[in-house]
Design an enzyme around this catalytic site. Structure first.
Site, PDB file in Angstrom:
ATOM      1  N   ARG A  41      -1.066   1.964  -1.413  1.00 27.55           N
ATOM      2  CA  ARG A  41      -1.163   1.325  -0.095  1.00 27.55           C
ATOM      3  C   ARG A  41      -2.600   1.046   0.313  1.00 27.55           C
ATOM      4  O   ARG A  41      -2.851   0.248   1.219  1.00 27.55           O
ATOM      5  CB  ARG A  41      -0.500   2.196   0.972  1.00 27.55           C
ATOM      6  CG  ARG A  41       1.005   2.102   0.987  1.00 27.55           C
ATOM      7  CD  ARG A  41       1.585   2.592   2.304  1.00 27.55           C
ATOM      8  NE  ARG A  41       3.034   2.448   2.300  1.00 27.55           N
ATOM      9  CZ  ARG A  41       3.891   3.424   2.016  1.00 27.55           C
ATOM     10  NH1 ARG A  41       3.432   4.614   1.723  1.00 27.55           N
ATOM     11  NH2 ARG A  41       5.187   3.195   2.027  1.00 27.55           N
TER      12      ARG A  41
ATOM     13  N   ILE B  35       3.987  -6.719   6.733  1.00 28.62           N
ATOM     14  CA  ILE B  35       5.313  -6.644   6.105  1.00 28.62           C
ATOM     15  C   ILE B  35       5.235  -6.047   4.706  1.00 28.62           C
ATOM     16  O   ILE B  35       6.063  -5.211   4.330  1.00 28.62           O
ATOM     17  CB  ILE B  35       5.954  -8.058   6.037  1.00 28.62           C
ATOM     18  CG1 ILE B  35       6.087  -8.643   7.448  1.00 28.62           C
ATOM     19  CG2 ILE B  35       7.301  -8.019   5.327  1.00 28.62           C
ATOM     20  CD1 ILE B  35       6.512 -10.096   7.482  1.00 28.62           C
ATOM     21  N   PHE B  36       4.243  -6.479   3.917  1.00 30.05           N
ATOM     22  CA  PHE B  36       4.054  -5.985   2.550  1.00 30.05           C
ATOM     23  C   PHE B  36       4.074  -4.462   2.489  1.00 30.05           C
ATOM     24  O   PHE B  36       3.523  -3.777   3.345  1.00 30.05           O
ATOM     25  CB  PHE B  36       2.680  -6.429   2.040  1.00 30.05           C
ATOM     26  CG  PHE B  36       2.692  -7.650   1.158  1.00 30.05           C
ATOM     27  CD1 PHE B  36       3.851  -8.178   0.638  1.00 30.05           C
ATOM     28  CD2 PHE B  36       1.497  -8.268   0.832  1.00 30.05           C
ATOM     29  CE1 PHE B  36       3.835  -9.298  -0.189  1.00 30.05           C
ATOM     30  CE2 PHE B  36       1.461  -9.389   0.010  1.00 30.05           C
ATOM     31  CZ  PHE B  36       2.636  -9.903  -0.492  1.00 30.05           C
ATOM     32  N   GLU B  37       4.684  -3.927   1.432  1.00 33.27           N
ATOM     33  CA  GLU B  37       4.628  -2.496   1.099  1.00 33.27           C
ATOM     34  C   GLU B  37       4.960  -1.586   2.279  1.00 33.27           C
ATOM     35  O   GLU B  37       4.317  -0.568   2.503  1.00 33.27           O
ATOM     36  CB  GLU B  37       3.252  -2.156   0.505  1.00 33.27           C
ATOM     37  CG  GLU B  37       2.997  -2.868  -0.811  1.00 33.27           C
ATOM     38  CD  GLU B  37       1.660  -2.547  -1.423  1.00 33.27           C
ATOM     39  OE1 GLU B  37       1.102  -1.488  -1.079  1.00 33.27           O
ATOM     40  OE2 GLU B  37       1.172  -3.337  -2.237  1.00 33.27           O
ATOM     41  N   GLY B  38       5.953  -1.992   3.044  1.00 38.31           N
ATOM     42  CA  GLY B  38       6.383  -1.230   4.207  1.00 38.31           C
ATOM     43  C   GLY B  38       5.971  -1.926   5.483  1.00 38.31           C
ATOM     44  O   GLY B  38       4.797  -1.927   5.850  1.00 38.31           O
TER      45      GLY B  38
END
Length: 622
Positions: free
Chosen positions: A278, A407-410
């Site tokens: 992340r 939005i990406f990766e959670g």
């Protein structure tokens, strides 16, 4: 095609995937418990020596990568892939014994910040390949044989992708429809994956699939295996050079040796990978913030309105100050997370999630303010500005490229819930059975005893602390007052969380707006701490850092206090009721008076197992 599961089953799947043990201390965990453990992050660990690679990468990006061309053509040229491969950029996180550079997390993120500032799609290419693609899960969970087989290929320039999401499955993996049926010597994959970043160019894939009776499992899959079809390349609001696919698997054979970490371990592997993976998204946000600050500074000093540079007008000055302080804070948080990840003495799952959440939200606000500062030119494309002889600042592109990071990766909403779950972990560990409707009286009684002992020790610690000592944290000089505020506020945050658990008990998990505010306050406190620790560490070489740290802390305190007020004075329940009425059609009259397009297609395209009927659009580099 998707698996139908109940809300309870979905929750159980997510709970089983999370890391339940805390083997190392965590600043973030302690912060939410009202314990300000400054000793865990101060003094900051010393970084590794800066590698020459970063200078070589800067030279290459400056001279060979045309970000405007990538934006215009919506395609990263083949020669950029080859140039990055020759530099070793595809092996930044791969250990040297497998042909990689073995960079620290700090230097890897600095490379992504630099790359993303030239073109965010190129940054996303490298990030998805290494942070969530094949290299990271193999580094953490791969066998020696898997590492020897795959990592040298990836370090040399082959591209990898991560395939979890499906047309009807986003943040709810319990409904995963892709299946890996055991066959002689391995498994047979069938399913469709959506939004696979790098999917059109990847030759090695991490694929999550459900193994009957075993659970979701991670596989390394050869991208050119028979039965794989890249059915389309997706196009987006931003990141126009992104190679993102819809990929179908039809009777694709995967050898048993390609299982990563064991059967049924897929989701846990994915979440563990993301603990450091992340960090790549905040790196891109930092790059965007730095570009935004440079554009705002130069434009606001050059542009004159009403007899003065626009930056000297208070309405614009406040925006510039916000951009400067926020960019300093994002970088401070990211650097701190990278350093403690490299130091390997702390569990950073909460800190990494906090910096991803904070940076993706604050960077979007930074970009929005930049558009406002630039006015009509902020809404105009760089290509259009160039055509009429003006400097081609890519302001509107920064805004578009940044939007996906929420939005990406959670998504922000999922990150709120994920962090909130970790924040209340200590409470659930001792008192979870009390609010569990399925717990019998014996379990509830034992939980009551545990809870009584825990809270008898813990609650008194929330009454007073170093934050009430007028000389506390004196070594930080003028920033000490901000750290005293963080210490006091962390205890206030813990008391608020405890009160909410007492009030709502098991229903707290449905108070998502409340939990989101709790997490956002924690993120502000972490950010305040990070800027103070950084400014103190750099005080000799960069004394002006204290000015930015002080400015950010003053801004962050106002945001934190507003969220505290919103904890108990809000329209949350009314909003939920209104939403139910909207969904039932009660307020459909508000939609009248406009022309709606035909509603003859489903919101989610259905799929069924079988051979592909679409043309394969995969891209293979020359």
């Amino acid at each position: 095609m998707s698996t139908n599961v109940s809300e309870k089953q979905a929750r159980q799947t997510a709970e089983a995937a999370r890391e339940s043990e805390w083997r190392q201390p965590s600043f973030g965990k302690e912060l939410f418990l009202g314990r300000f453990r400054l000793d865990l992050i101060h003094p900051r660990p010393a970084p590794a020596p800066r590698p020459e690679f970063l200078d070589h990468l800067a030279d290459y990006l400056r001279s060979e990568v045309d970000g405007a061309r990538i934006e215009r053509e919506a395609r990263i040229p083949d020669e950029v892939f080859h140039g990055l491969a020759e530099l070793g950029a595809f092996g930044m996180k791969i250990d040297q014994e497998y042909g990689g550079l073995g960079l620290s997390n700090l230097h890897y993120c600095q490379a992504l910040t630099m790359t993303g500032s030239v073109n965010a799609a190129v940054g996303a290419l490298l990030s998805a390949h290494q942070s969530i693609g094949v290299p990271q899960p193999l580094k953490m969970f791969g066998t020696p044989e898997q590492k020897k087989a795959f990592l040298p290929r990836l370090a040399a320039g082959e591209v990898s992708a991560f395939l979890l999401t499906e047309p009807d499955v986003g943040s709810d993996p319990a409904r995963l429809g892709t299946v890996a049926e055991p066959v002689e010597g391995g498994f047979q994959l069938n399913g469709v994956k959506l939004w696979a970043t790098n999917g059109t160019v990847a030759t090695l894939l991490v694929v999550m699939a459900r193994v009957p009776e075993k659970g979701i499992t991670a596989f390394v899959v050869e991208g050119d295996s028979p039965g794989i079809t890249v059915e389309r390349r997706n196009a987006f609001l931003g990141l126009r050079g992104l190679e993102n696919s819809v990929t179908r698997f039809h009777d694709v054979f995967v050898p048993e040796a390609n299982v990563i970490g064991g059967l049924g371990k897929g989701l846990r592997i994915a979440l563990s990978t993301l603990n450091t993976g992340r960090l790549s998204l905040p790196a891109m946000c930092v790059g965007a913030g730095k570009r935004a600050l440079a554009i705002a500074r130069e434009w606001s000093a050059d542009r004159v309105q009403w007899g003065r540079p626009v930056g000297s007008h208070e309405a614009v000055a406040k925006k510039i100050a916000f951009i400067a302080a926020s960019t300093y804070a994002m970088e401070s948080m990211l650097d701190l997370c990278c350093l403690i990840a490299d130091d390997a003495r702390n569990d950073i799952r909460i800190e990494a999630a906090l910096v991803k959440l904070f940076a993706s939200e604050i960077a979007w606000q930074v970009a929005d303010e930049l558009v406002q500062i630039r006015g009509g030119r902020g809404y105009e494309t760089a290509e259009s500005l160039t055509a009429r002889g003006e400097r081609p600042s890519e302001t509107e592109q920064i805004l578009r490229d940044l939007r996906i990071n929420r939005i990406f990766e959670g998504s922000t909403e999922i990150m709120h819930l994920l962090i909130a779950r970790e924040a209340v972990d200590a409470h659930l560990a001792v008192a979870g059975d009390i609010i569990d409707p399925e717990a019998d009286l014996g379990r509830k009684a034992r939980a009551g005893a545990r809870a009584g002992a825990f809270y008898a020790r813990w609650l008194p610690t929330l009454a007073v602390g170093q934050g009430q000592n007028p000389t506390g944290y004196g070594e930080f000089g003028p920033l000490a007052a901000h750290l005293r505020y963080v210490e006091r506020t962390s205890r206030k945050l813990a008391r608020s969380t405890f009160y909410a658990m007492s009030r709502w008990q098991g229903k707290l998990e449905r108070r998502q707006a409340f939990l989101g505010r709790i997490v956002d306050i924690g993120a502000e406190l972490f950010a305040m701490t990070a800027v103070c620790v950084r400014a103190h560490a750099e005080r000799a070489d960069r004394p002006e850092g204290r000015e930015l740290a002080d400015l950010f802390c003053r801004q962050a305190r106002l945001r934190a206090e507003a969220r505290f007020a919103d904890l108990w004075d809000n329209t949350d329940r009314l909003d939920v009721t209104a939403a139910e009425r909207v969904l039932s059609g009660r307020y459909a009259f508000v939609e009248e008076g406009v022309i709606h397009p035909p509603a003859d297609a489903p919101w989610v395209a259905p799929w069924s197992p079988g051979a592909s009927t679409a043309e394969d659009v995969r891209r293979r580099l020359r």
